[in-house]
Design a protein around this motif. Structure first.
Motif, PDB file in Angstrom:
ATOM      1  N   ASP A   1     -23.142 122.122  -9.843  1.00 56.76           N
ATOM      2  CA  ASP A   1     -23.367 120.677  -9.690  1.00 56.76           C
ATOM      3  C   ASP A   1     -24.490 120.516  -8.660  1.00 56.76           C
ATOM      4  OD1 ASP A   1     -23.340 117.958  -9.437  1.00 56.76           O
ATOM      5  OD2 ASP A   1     -21.159 117.779  -9.168  1.00 56.76           O
ATOM      6  N   TYR A   2     -25.714 120.749  -9.109  1.00 59.83           N
ATOM      7  CA  TYR A   2     -26.838 120.859  -8.177  1.00 59.83           C
ATOM      8  C   TYR A   2     -27.209 119.525  -7.525  1.00 59.83           C
ATOM      9  CZ  TYR A   2     -27.121 125.438 -10.314  1.00 59.83           C
ATOM     10  OH  TYR A   2     -26.813 126.700 -10.758  1.00 59.83           O
ATOM     11  N   LYS A   3     -27.044 118.435  -8.240  1.00 60.33           N
ATOM     12  CA  LYS A   3     -27.345 117.132  -7.649  1.00 60.33           C
ATOM     13  C   LYS A   3     -26.393 116.843  -6.489  1.00 60.33           C
ATOM     14  CE  LYS A   3     -29.419 114.797 -11.635  1.00 60.33           C
ATOM     15  NZ  LYS A   3     -29.309 113.661 -12.582  1.00 60.33           N
ATOM     16  N   ALA A   4     -25.113 117.116  -6.686  1.00 57.40           N
ATOM     17  CA  ALA A   4     -24.122 116.905  -5.622  1.00 57.40           C
ATOM     18  C   ALA A   4     -24.385 117.850  -4.451  1.00 57.40           C
ATOM     19  CB  ALA A   4     -22.708 117.104  -6.150  1.00 57.40           C
ATOM     20  N   SER A   5     -24.790 119.071  -4.761  1.00 52.29           N
ATOM     21  CA  SER A   5     -25.084 120.044  -3.709  1.00 52.29           C
ATOM     22  C   SER A   5     -26.267 119.587  -2.855  1.00 52.29           C
ATOM     23  CB  SER A   5     -25.397 121.406  -4.338  1.00 52.29           C
ATOM     24  OG  SER A   5     -25.678 122.359  -3.338  1.00 52.29           O
ATOM     25  N   ILE A   6     -27.328 119.110  -3.526  1.00 52.59           N
ATOM     26  CA  ILE A   6     -28.528 118.631  -2.805  1.00 52.59           C
ATOM     27  C   ILE A   6     -28.172 117.452  -1.899  1.00 52.59           C
ATOM     28  CG2 ILE A   6     -30.774 117.509  -3.094  1.00 52.59           C
ATOM     29  CD1 ILE A   6     -30.915 119.195  -5.795  1.00 52.59           C
ATOM     30  N   LYS A   7     -27.420 116.519  -2.455  1.00 50.30           N
ATOM     31  CA  LYS A   7     -27.003 115.352  -1.667  1.00 50.30           C
ATOM     32  C   LYS A   7     -26.162 115.767  -0.465  1.00 50.30           C
ATOM     33  CE  LYS A   7     -24.606 110.911  -2.037  1.00 50.30           C
ATOM     34  NZ  LYS A   7     -23.868 109.980  -2.937  1.00 50.30           N
ATOM     35  N   SER A   8     -25.227 116.692  -0.687  1.00 46.04           N
ATOM     36  CA  SER A   8     -24.356 117.158   0.404  1.00 46.04           C
ATOM     37  C   SER A   8     -25.137 117.895   1.478  1.00 46.04           C
ATOM     38  CB  SER A   8     -23.251 118.058  -0.152  1.00 46.04           C
ATOM     39  OG  SER A   8     -22.382 117.340  -0.995  1.00 46.04           O
ATOM     40  N   PHE A   9     -26.103 118.719   1.070  1.00 46.42           N
ATOM     41  CA  PHE A   9     -26.910 119.436   2.065  1.00 46.42           C
ATOM     42  C   PHE A   9     -27.839 118.483   2.820  1.00 46.42           C
ATOM     43  CE2 PHE A   9     -26.000 123.550  -0.176  1.00 46.42           C
ATOM     44  CZ  PHE A   9     -25.426 124.171   0.910  1.00 46.42           C
ATOM     45  N   ASN A  10     -28.342 117.451   2.153  1.00 43.71           N
ATOM     46  CA  ASN A  10     -29.136 116.441   2.852  1.00 43.71           C
ATOM     47  C   ASN A  10     -28.303 115.760   3.935  1.00 43.71           C
ATOM     48  OD1 ASN A  10     -31.669 116.675   1.652  1.00 43.71           O
ATOM     49  ND2 ASN A  10     -31.121 115.349  -0.063  1.00 43.71           N
ATOM     50  N   ASN A  11     -27.073 115.398   3.579  1.00 42.75           N
ATOM     51  CA  ASN A  11     -26.155 114.779   4.557  1.00 42.75           C
ATOM     52  C   ASN A  11     -25.829 115.748   5.681  1.00 42.75           C
ATOM     53  OD1 ASN A  11     -26.049 112.384   3.109  1.00 42.75           O
ATOM     54  ND2 ASN A  11     -24.230 112.985   1.957  1.00 42.75           N
ATOM     55  N   PHE A  12     -25.616 117.008   5.324  1.00 42.08           N
ATOM     56  CA  PHE A  12     -25.302 118.038   6.314  1.00 42.08           C
ATOM     57  C   PHE A  12     -26.422 118.153   7.346  1.00 42.08           C
ATOM     58  CE2 PHE A  12     -25.746 122.358   7.885  1.00 42.08           C
ATOM     59  CZ  PHE A  12     -24.466 122.656   8.324  1.00 42.08           C
ATOM     60  N   LEU A  13     -27.660 118.216   6.873  1.00 37.42           N
ATOM     61  CA  LEU A  13     -28.811 118.383   7.772  1.00 37.42           C
ATOM     62  C   LEU A  13     -29.026 117.165   8.658  1.00 37.42           C
ATOM     63  CD1 LEU A  13     -31.150 120.139   5.211  1.00 37.42           C
ATOM     64  CD2 LEU A  13     -30.199 121.183   7.285  1.00 37.42           C
ATOM     65  N   LEU A  14     -28.631 115.990   8.164  1.00 39.15           N
ATOM     66  CA  LEU A  14     -28.711 114.776   8.979  1.00 39.15           C
ATOM     67  C   LEU A  14     -27.579 114.725  10.000  1.00 39.15           C
ATOM     68  CD1 LEU A  14     -29.623 112.074   6.300  1.00 39.15           C
ATOM     69  CD2 LEU A  14     -31.056 112.804   8.215  1.00 39.15           C
ATOM     70  N   ASP A  15     -26.387 115.103   9.564  1.00 37.56           N
ATOM     71  CA  ASP A  15     -25.197 115.016  10.435  1.00 37.56           C
ATOM     72  C   ASP A  15     -25.153 116.113  11.491  1.00 37.56           C
ATOM     73  OD1 ASP A  15     -24.359 112.829   8.997  1.00 37.56           O
ATOM     74  OD2 ASP A  15     -22.982 113.959   7.712  1.00 37.56           O
ATOM     75  N   PHE A  16     -25.750 117.269  11.175  1.00 36.64           N
ATOM     76  CA  PHE A  16     -25.707 118.417  12.105  1.00 36.64           C
ATOM     77  C   PHE A  16     -27.131 118.935  12.342  1.00 36.64           C
ATOM     78  CE2 PHE A  16     -21.758 118.333   9.642  1.00 36.64           C
ATOM     79  CZ  PHE A  16     -20.804 118.316  10.642  1.00 36.64           C
ATOM     80  N   PRO A  17     -27.961 118.163  13.063  1.00 36.54           N
ATOM     81  CA  PRO A  17     -29.372 118.555  13.254  1.00 36.54           C
ATOM     82  C   PRO A  17     -29.554 119.880  13.983  1.00 36.54           C
ATOM     83  CG  PRO A  17     -28.767 116.710  14.695  1.00 36.54           C
ATOM     84  CD  PRO A  17     -27.640 116.889  13.730  1.00 36.54           C
ATOM     85  N   GLY A  18     -28.614 120.233  14.859  1.00 36.90           N
ATOM     86  CA  GLY A  18     -28.715 121.506  15.575  1.00 36.90           C
ATOM     87  C   GLY A  18     -27.731 122.525  15.044  1.00 36.90           C
ATOM     88  N   ALA A  19     -27.425 122.450  13.762  1.00 32.79           N
ATOM     89  CA  ALA A  19     -26.370 123.266  13.164  1.00 32.79           C
ATOM     90  C   ALA A  19     -26.629 124.769  13.287  1.00 32.79           C
ATOM     91  CB  ALA A  19     -26.202 122.903  11.693  1.00 32.79           C
ATOM     92  N   THR A  20     -25.572 125.502  13.524  1.00 33.64           N
ATOM     93  CA  THR A  20     -25.623 126.965  13.521  1.00 33.64           C
ATOM     94  C   THR A  20     -25.986 127.464  12.123  1.00 33.64           C
ATOM     95  OG1 THR A  20     -23.887 127.007  15.199  1.00 33.64           O
ATOM     96  CG2 THR A  20     -24.295 129.056  14.022  1.00 33.64           C
ATOM     97  N   LEU A  21     -25.529 126.726  11.120  1.00 34.47           N
ATOM     98  CA  LEU A  21     -25.739 127.117   9.722  1.00 34.47           C
ATOM     99  C   LEU A  21     -26.963 126.437   9.101  1.00 34.47           C
ATOM    100  CD1 LEU A  21     -21.992 126.929   8.623  1.00 34.47           C
ATOM    101  CD2 LEU A  21     -23.320 129.002   9.039  1.00 34.47           C
ATOM    102  N   ARG A  22     -27.883 125.971   9.918  1.00 30.51           N
ATOM    103  CA  ARG A  22     -29.045 125.236   9.400  1.00 30.51           C
ATOM    104  C   ARG A  22     -29.899 126.104   8.470  1.00 30.51           C
ATOM    105  NH1 ARG A  22     -34.379 123.796  11.346  1.00 30.51           N
ATOM    106  NH2 ARG A  22     -34.969 121.764  10.443  1.00 30.51           N
ATOM    107  N   GLU A  23     -30.132 127.352   8.853  1.00 31.12           N
ATOM    108  CA  GLU A  23     -30.928 128.248   8.007  1.00 31.12           C
ATOM    109  C   GLU A  23     -30.276 128.397   6.633  1.00 31.12           C
ATOM    110  OE1 GLU A  23     -32.479 132.910   7.836  1.00 31.12           O
ATOM    111  OE2 GLU A  23     -31.465 132.148   9.635  1.00 31.12           O
ATOM    112  N   ASP A  24     -28.970 128.613   6.617  1.00 30.97           N
ATOM    113  CA  ASP A  24     -28.237 128.766   5.358  1.00 30.97           C
ATOM    114  C   ASP A  24     -28.312 127.487   4.529  1.00 30.97           C
ATOM    115  OD1 ASP A  24     -26.438 131.420   6.044  1.00 30.97           O
ATOM    116  OD2 ASP A  24     -26.723 130.135   7.789  1.00 30.97           O
TER     117      ASP A  24
END
Length: 264
Positions: free
Chosen positions: A177-200
């Motif tokens: 479900d690539y559209k849902a994945s893209i949307k979720s990762f966009n939200n992730f990068l906004l919600d966790f700007p200094g994330a440990t998992l940012r590279e992943d």
């Protein structure tokens, strides 16, 4: 000789249990306080708390109540009954804000909520609550000796939320479900700007964009390929030596190949 030793030990245990039961049944709250305190100092928290539970209401408003409430709360903490220790320590701080034990109690209350936080894959409600409690302690005691540990607790709790959000987005990728994945990762990068998992996150977002582009109908491919290549560039710019370099380069080459073929 061994039998005699065992008999003497059994008698001591029996007498000890018998004495404890006598105190439990006694109407003397002073005796229960004194015995409970001795048991507490000896690390026998379960027995101590059985006595404290009997006398806490009777000491309310008395000078000894502060010490009793502290020991009562600590017994729960030492027995890893964190839901109760969090609540009791919170009550202690509210009742005795100027106590010399208030700072420690406030920290142990917050840490109790931290201990109640489940693994990242479970519901996040308790973790969010724990973050709020630990952050409240940090704000209330900015110069506390417990501050380094409190900051580490917040960091660990934050990572649970980060890990949860990342795994949800990654799961969408795994079920195609690539559209849902893209949307979720966009939200992730906004919600966790200094994330440990940012590279992943950047890699898997690119991976999802790649798959969406490759699987698209011809009319949608050019725009989606451009978006995917932009995501590749974002990954490489942030992490020039990313651990995903080989995979990312391979996907990029495939995108550029499809892009050239569509122009032919």
């Amino acid at each position: 000789m061994k039998k005699l030793v065992y008999i003497l030990l059994a008698l001591l245990v029996f007498n000890s249990c018998s004495d404890f039961q006598k105190v439990m049944k006694s109407e003397d709250i002073g005796l229960k306080f004194k015995t409970g305190e001795e048991l507490f100092d000896a690390g026998k928290y379960s027995k101590a708390n059985r006595l404290f539970e009997q006398i806490v209401p009777k000491y309310r408003g008395k000078p000894q109540a502060e010490k009793l409430m502290y020991m009562h709360s600590m017994c729960f903490y030492k027995q890893e009954q964190y839901y109760l220790s969090g609540y009791r320590f919170e009550q202690f701080v509210s009742s005795y804000p100027k106590s010399e034990k208030a700072e420690e109690a406030a920290f142990l209350s917050a840490k109790s909520y931290y201990e109640e936080s489940p693994i990242y894959s479970k519901d996040i409600e308790q973790t969010v609550k724990a973050i709020e409690k630990v952050q409240l302690f940090i704000n209330s005691y900015p110069d506390s000796e417990y501050l380094p540990e409190a900051n580490e607790l917040v960091k660990e709790l934050d990572f649970k939320l980060e890990k949860k959000a990342f795994e949800i987005a990654k799961q969408y990728n795994h079920i195609f479900d690539y559209k849902a994945s893209i949307k979720s990762f966009n939200n992730f990068l906004l919600d966790f700007p200094g994330a440990t998992l940012r590279e992943d996150a950047l890699y898997y977002k690119f991976n999802s964009e790649y798959n969406l582009a490759i699987l698209s109908i011809a009319s949608l491919q050019p725009e989606r390929i451009q978006i995917a290549l932009a995501d590749y560039n974002a990954l490489i710019k942030a992490y020039p030596n990313t651990k995903y370099l080989d995979e990312a380069n391979s996907l990029k080459e495939e995108l550029e190949k499809v892009k050239q073929e569509s122009k032919s």
